[in-house]
Design an enzyme around this catalytic site. Structure first.
Site, PDB file in Angstrom:
ATOM      1  N   VAL A 234     131.334 -46.218  -7.084  1.00 19.90           N
ATOM      2  CA  VAL A 234     130.508 -46.346  -8.185  1.00 19.90           C
ATOM      3  C   VAL A 234     130.334 -45.110  -8.852  1.00 19.90           C
ATOM      4  O   VAL A 234     130.245 -43.941  -8.355  1.00 19.90           O
ATOM      5  CB  VAL A 234     128.943 -46.688  -7.426  1.00 19.90           C
ATOM      6  CG1 VAL A 234     128.054 -46.754  -8.698  1.00 19.90           C
ATOM      7  CG2 VAL A 234     129.123 -48.129  -6.931  1.00 19.90           C
ATOM      8  N   CYS A 235     130.267 -45.034  -9.992  1.00 16.88           N
ATOM      9  CA  CYS A 235     129.822 -44.155 -11.010  1.00 16.88           C
ATOM     10  C   CYS A 235     129.067 -44.286 -12.201  1.00 16.88           C
ATOM     11  O   CYS A 235     128.303 -45.415 -12.077  1.00 16.88           O
ATOM     12  CB  CYS A 235     131.124 -43.375 -11.683  1.00 16.88           C
ATOM     13  SG  CYS A 235     132.017 -44.486 -12.875  1.00 16.88           S
ATOM     14  N   ALA A 236     128.751 -43.285 -12.931  1.00 13.69           N
ATOM     15  CA  ALA A 236     127.795 -43.856 -13.990  1.00 13.69           C
ATOM     16  C   ALA A 236     128.115 -44.742 -14.969  1.00 13.69           C
ATOM     17  O   ALA A 236     127.272 -45.612 -15.352  1.00 13.69           O
ATOM     18  CB  ALA A 236     127.676 -42.546 -14.863  1.00 13.69           C
TER      19      ALA A 236
ATOM     20  N   MET B  84     126.650 -47.713 -13.019  1.00 17.09           N
ATOM     21  CA  MET B  84     125.463 -47.743 -12.897  1.00 17.09           C
ATOM     22  C   MET B  84     124.566 -48.245 -14.202  1.00 17.09           C
ATOM     23  O   MET B  84     123.409 -49.060 -14.201  1.00 17.09           O
ATOM     24  CB  MET B  84     124.697 -46.226 -12.494  1.00 17.09           C
ATOM     25  CG  MET B  84     124.997 -45.819 -10.975  1.00 17.09           C
ATOM     26  SD  MET B  84     124.555 -46.726  -9.691  1.00 17.09           S
ATOM     27  CE  MET B  84     122.879 -46.660  -9.728  1.00 17.09           C
TER      28      MET B  84
END
Length: 375
Positions: free
Chosen positions: A72-74, A100
């Site tokens: 997961v990243c931004a 996210m």
């Protein structure tokens, strides 16, 4: 090994179904500590992606081979890069489409229960933001309470159910997320209701949501009854639907109570908050099921993913409802407030109709966890 793209909906089912998942979050440490994807059986490793530019070999021992792994990243890009590295190292791995950002936007509709003569009540759970919206349905008509800005989710749901949206309510002028209420009303011809004490600065037309208002929904005559309950805002209004459900807005949550400071008037409104929680709500039937407009922690979710609990149980268990000394209560809700929601003043101005940011700007305004509560 291949890299699999996961949707926010798939991750949501992991949360709601209480499944195991290992999340490698490659955002910066401060972003991860502030806000992450919460799950009852989730494990986490936070390594900023820039520390992995030279490879993932050093972290491989920390990533379980027996669990599903999600990176997961931004916004997505960094997680794809890291996921591909892990796949090259022989690991089965997925990444979250949209990062996210997509998690913050996803809504999961869950049926709360039945209403009179075949009616239904649905809760729309925004897991990534802690927002809770509602749709009551009765004999071809629908009422929506506290809709978030993703209006197509609600209009599509109503279309799939074969019902016409007739009424749209906001329990108060929201400060932590952008309301979709008036936009849904404009698109469907429904009546949009807002408490007038919260609407002194709005620049659009609305129907006043006032104490004692009763709106019939369908031929089954479900009463969407308004109950003035100030404290989070001066106009905050609750609903009793069908004599079964108490929608409390941001006044009362399952594990906490509402904060009174988002308009800068904590000292003025703390007395109203106590009056609502300790007097107005105490006159209501304890068998009412409390349905708040937000949740703060994953433990507030029931086994079916709903956020709901009997009012009598909250009187017994919720710490914010059991502070006998008024000065101690006042100190609790004014001296120990959590950080303000991201861009809350700008969000209030959006909800007043004073500014109209584009979709990307609205997304940035809403990034981050729910911060409407005092625990």
């Amino acid at each position: 090994m291949t890299v699999t793209a996961w949707t926010a909906a798939q991750v949501a089912r992991k949360v709601i179904d209480n499944k195991e998942l290992f999340i490698l979050d490659v955002r910066n440490e401060d972003a991860f500590k502030d806000w992450k994807i919460d799950g009852h059986k989730f494990d986490y490793l936070n390594i900023p992606y820039f520390e992995l530019l030279d490879g993932v070999e050093e972290i491989l021992p920390q990533i379980p081979a027996e669990k599903e792994v999600l990176v997961v990243c931004a916004k997505e890009g960094s997680s794809i890069m890291v996921a591909e590295m892990l796949a090259d190292a022989g690991r089965e791995v997925g990444y979250l489409e949209g990062g996210m950002k997509s998690w913050s936007m996803y809504l999961e509709p869950i049926k709360v229960g039945n209403l009179t003569n075949g009616g239904e009540l649905y809760q729309f759970v925004r897991l990534g933001k802690g927002c809770l919206s509602y749709m009551a349905i009765s004999e071809g008509e629908a009422a929506i309470i506290d809709a978030v800005r993703f209006t197509d989710v609600f209009t599509k749901f109503a279309e799939d159910k074969g019902v016409e949206i007739k009424h749209v309510f906001d329990t108060h002028l929201h400060a932590d997320h952008i309301s979709g209420g008036r936009h849904i009303a404009a698109a469907t011809g429904a009546t949009y209701y807002l408490p007038p004490k919260d609407a002194e600065e709005v620049v659009f037309d609305y129907a006043p949501l006032e104490d004692g208002l009763k709106v019939q929904l369908g031929a089954s005559e479900i009463e969407v009854g308004a109950l003035y309950s100030p404290g989070h805002t001066i106009g905050s209004t609750s609903f009793v639907i069908d004599g079964k459900y108490l929608l409390t807005g941001d006044i009362l949550f399952i594990d906490s109570i509402g904060r009174p400071d988002l308009a800068g008037l904590a000292e003025d409104w703390v007395g109203d908050l106590r009056e609502t929680l300790y007097s107005r709500y105490r006159t209501l039937a304890e068998d009412l099921i409390v349905l708040p407009a937000h949740f703060m922690i994953i433990d507030e979710l029931n086994e079916d993913g709903t956020v709901a609990k009997r009012l009598g149980d909250l009187f017994a268990e919720n710490h914010g409802l059991n502070v006998e000394d008024e000065e101690v209560f006042r100190s609790m809700v004014t001296d120990n407030l959590p950080p303000q929601p991201n861009a809350y003043q700008e969000i209030r101005h959006v909800n007043m109709g004073k500014i109209t940011p584009d979709n990307d700007e609205q997304t940035e305004m809403e990034i981050g966890p729910n911060r409407c509560a005092v625990r």
